[in-house]
Design an enzyme around this catalytic site. Sequence first.
Site, PDB file in Angstrom:
ATOM      1  CE  LYS A 297      -1.643   1.550   3.985  1.00 47.31           C
ATOM      2  NZ  LYS A 297      -0.902   2.194   5.090  1.00 47.31           N
TER       3      LYS A 297
ATOM      4  CG  HIS B   5       0.057  -4.977   7.763  1.00 47.79           C
ATOM      5  ND1 HIS B   5      -0.153  -3.665   7.462  1.00 47.79           N
ATOM      6  CD2 HIS B   5       0.078  -5.044   9.115  1.00 47.79           C
ATOM      7  CE1 HIS B   5      -0.253  -2.965   8.587  1.00 47.79           C
ATOM      8  NE2 HIS B   5      -0.108  -3.787   9.609  1.00 47.79           N
TER       9      HIS B   5
ATOM     10  CE  LYS C 155      -2.509  -6.086  12.199  1.00 43.29           C
ATOM     11  NZ  LYS C 155      -1.320  -5.847  12.994  1.00 43.29           N
TER      12      LYS C 155
ATOM     13  CD  GLU D 257      -1.423   3.247  14.297  1.00 40.61           C
ATOM     14  OE1 GLU D 257      -0.368   2.610  14.190  1.00 40.61           O
ATOM     15  OE2 GLU D 257      -1.774   4.117  13.493  1.00 40.61           O
TER      16      GLU D 257
ATOM     17  CG  ASP E 146      -1.593   5.509   7.298  1.00 39.01           C
ATOM     18  OD1 ASP E 146      -0.830   4.956   6.488  1.00 39.01           O
ATOM     19  OD2 ASP E 146      -1.414   5.494   8.533  1.00 39.01           O
TER      20      ASP E 146
ATOM     21  CG  HIS F 267      -4.964  -1.327   7.640  1.00 35.72           C
ATOM     22  ND1 HIS F 267      -4.410  -2.102   6.664  1.00 35.72           N
ATOM     23  CD2 HIS F 267      -3.989  -0.475   8.033  1.00 35.72           C
ATOM     24  CE1 HIS F 267      -3.147  -1.727   6.478  1.00 35.72           C
ATOM     25  NE2 HIS F 267      -2.876  -0.737   7.295  1.00 35.72           N
TER      26      HIS F 267
HETATM   27  C1  BG6 Z   1       0.266   0.932   8.349  1.00 31.53           C
HETATM   28  C2  BG6 Z   1       0.130   2.429   8.431  1.00 31.53           C
HETATM   29  O1  BG6 Z   1      -0.389   0.443   7.205  1.00 31.53           O
HETATM   30  O2  BG6 Z   1      -0.309   0.336   9.501  1.00 31.53           O
HETATM   31  C3  BG6 Z   1       0.751   2.963   9.715  1.00 31.53           C
HETATM   32  O3  BG6 Z   1       0.754   3.039   7.315  1.00 31.53           O
HETATM   33  C4  BG6 Z   1       0.213   2.234  10.915  1.00 31.53           C
HETATM   34  O4  BG6 Z   1       0.524   4.358   9.851  1.00 31.53           O
HETATM   35  C5  BG6 Z   1       0.307   0.726  10.721  1.00 31.53           C
HETATM   36  O5  BG6 Z   1       0.964   2.624  12.059  1.00 31.53           O
HETATM   37  C6  BG6 Z   1      -0.395  -0.027  11.832  1.00 31.53           C
HETATM   38  O6  BG6 Z   1      -0.146  -1.389  11.699  1.00 31.53           O
HETATM   39  P1  BG6 Z   1      -0.223  -2.357  12.968  1.00 31.53           P
HETATM   40  O7  BG6 Z   1       0.004  -3.718  12.389  1.00 31.53           O
HETATM   41  O8  BG6 Z   1       0.845  -1.904  13.910  1.00 31.53           O
HETATM   42  O9  BG6 Z   1      -1.594  -2.162  13.537  1.00 31.53           O
END
Ligand code: BG6
Length: 515
Positions: free
Chosen positions: A173, A203, A207, A241, A260, A265
């Site tokens: 992405k 990604h 998970k 986050e 983002d 996601h």
């Molecule tokens: C990424 C984003 O795709 O996912 C980031 O670009 C973000 O900004 C991250 O921090 C979060 O991934 P995870 O797996 O830590 O939840």
Amino acid sequence: MADIDQNRHPFLDGLSKHRGSPPTVIVIFGASGDLTARKLVPAIYNLGYDNLLPADFRLVGFGRREIPDDAFRTMARDAVKEFSRRELNEDIWDKVGRSTFYTAGGYDDAAAFDRLKKRIEGLEKDLGRKLQSLFYISTPPSVFEPILQNLGRSGLAARHLGTRQMSKVVIEKPFGRDLESARRLNQVISGVFREDQVYRIDHYLGKETVQDLLVQRFANSIFEPLMNRRYVDCVQITVAEDIGVGSRGSYYEQSGATRDMIQNHTMQLLSLMAMEPPVSLDPESIRDEKVKLLKAVEPLNLSPEHGDVVRAQYADGLVSGQAVPGYTRESSVESESNTETYAALRVSINNWRWAGVPFYLRSGKRMARRVSEIAIIFKRPPGSLFSDSEQFHLAQNSLAFQIQPDEGSTVVLNAKIPGLETRTQPVRMHFRYSTTFGSNTPEAYERLVLDAMVGDSTLFIRGDETEASWKLITPLHEFWSSVGRRGMETYAGGSWGPLAAERLLWENGHEWRRP
Ligand code: BG6
């Protein structure tokens, strides 16, 4: 008695027997980038540790910087040392390290791709067998197109087509920045690769808990009959986050929370949560259902009064007792920035199952804590046998899937407090992955790299899926660019978001669950 390797996850024993990848060379474009060091190289090392790399395996880093093979091996070893979930084991690293090489070149330099091709042919010659090429594009999006064009022009894309060793491409992405650019990227890809060679990454799909959603929903008969407008009051999807944008300010300024996190996601979680049962577990059946669901999502109401969307930026605040700067004081961020670090959406799905059930989606940086979950809030029971009062403290039933951290699921029920009086209190039933299965589960990237090598596209996004989700999000960006900062809320760093996002739910008589 055989020794049990505590580092080895039990799921691998079944897996390695029936999943095999052909001999493979993984070529990483963007080899000196952050993702390569933090995720890709450690994922490859851990696959090696678990004996899941093919016997004939090679890794080739490709990037603009001139780096000798040995220096790249050292960089990769350091990355494993720093970022792998397991400690560096020299014997295992030795095998992966010996298979690692580097080729320098510009992404728009046709001659560099011819050199890359020669290098792959040389590796094949040394091994005496054909290699599948897995091209992993982990660069900034501005060079996706020249890389794809050069893979086509050099003949790399078409190597061994129609055999087990046919070339594949993995694309990171962001996949476009609006509907038009996503369409354009899909066209470029389909001019070079067949769709069964293409693996668009999100990604979150790698998970464990996201994959488990399908099992929870369709392998248990107790939940699915309740998952519809008759019983569900609302669904809340939170991807929060606690970190800020850190050193990624210049990337984030072009992106913001909706590009983002929400478009990819969060929308993936929505489609897996709300889709109909697929006819089978094959990749196309699952992806067909996800697309069908995304197509049933109503366009968002963008009106500033009672609209479906709230956007906000974090202001100065406190995270774990530490003072943290507001977004516009972060490095590489404009002091008048229009970029949202938080977004909340109220989504309506126009189908028989979900009509009238609001789905609330929110994602933000610098929130109170790092947590991703999907919570299904059920309607209150009919009648007034027990109504909320001092005697009967009642909660709405809910089922929450905790994606991370503390992976698992929680059901909230009402129970009688023991004693002679009838008094009630909400109680929680927990299932925890770590308690049941141990905690050393593979990282998302391990699963996704392995799946791409063996040719399983279930956990990757199809072209029409990205377009369906951009179709929903693009009008939002167009609207925001027409109004500048108007309607931009703020929230204190370390909080649960702006008040306007609470109001979004109050309008429907709901409130955010505190995860
Ligand atoms: C990424 C984003 O795709 O996912 C980031 O670009 C973000 O900004 C991250 O921090 C979060 O991934 P995870 O797996 O830590 O939840």
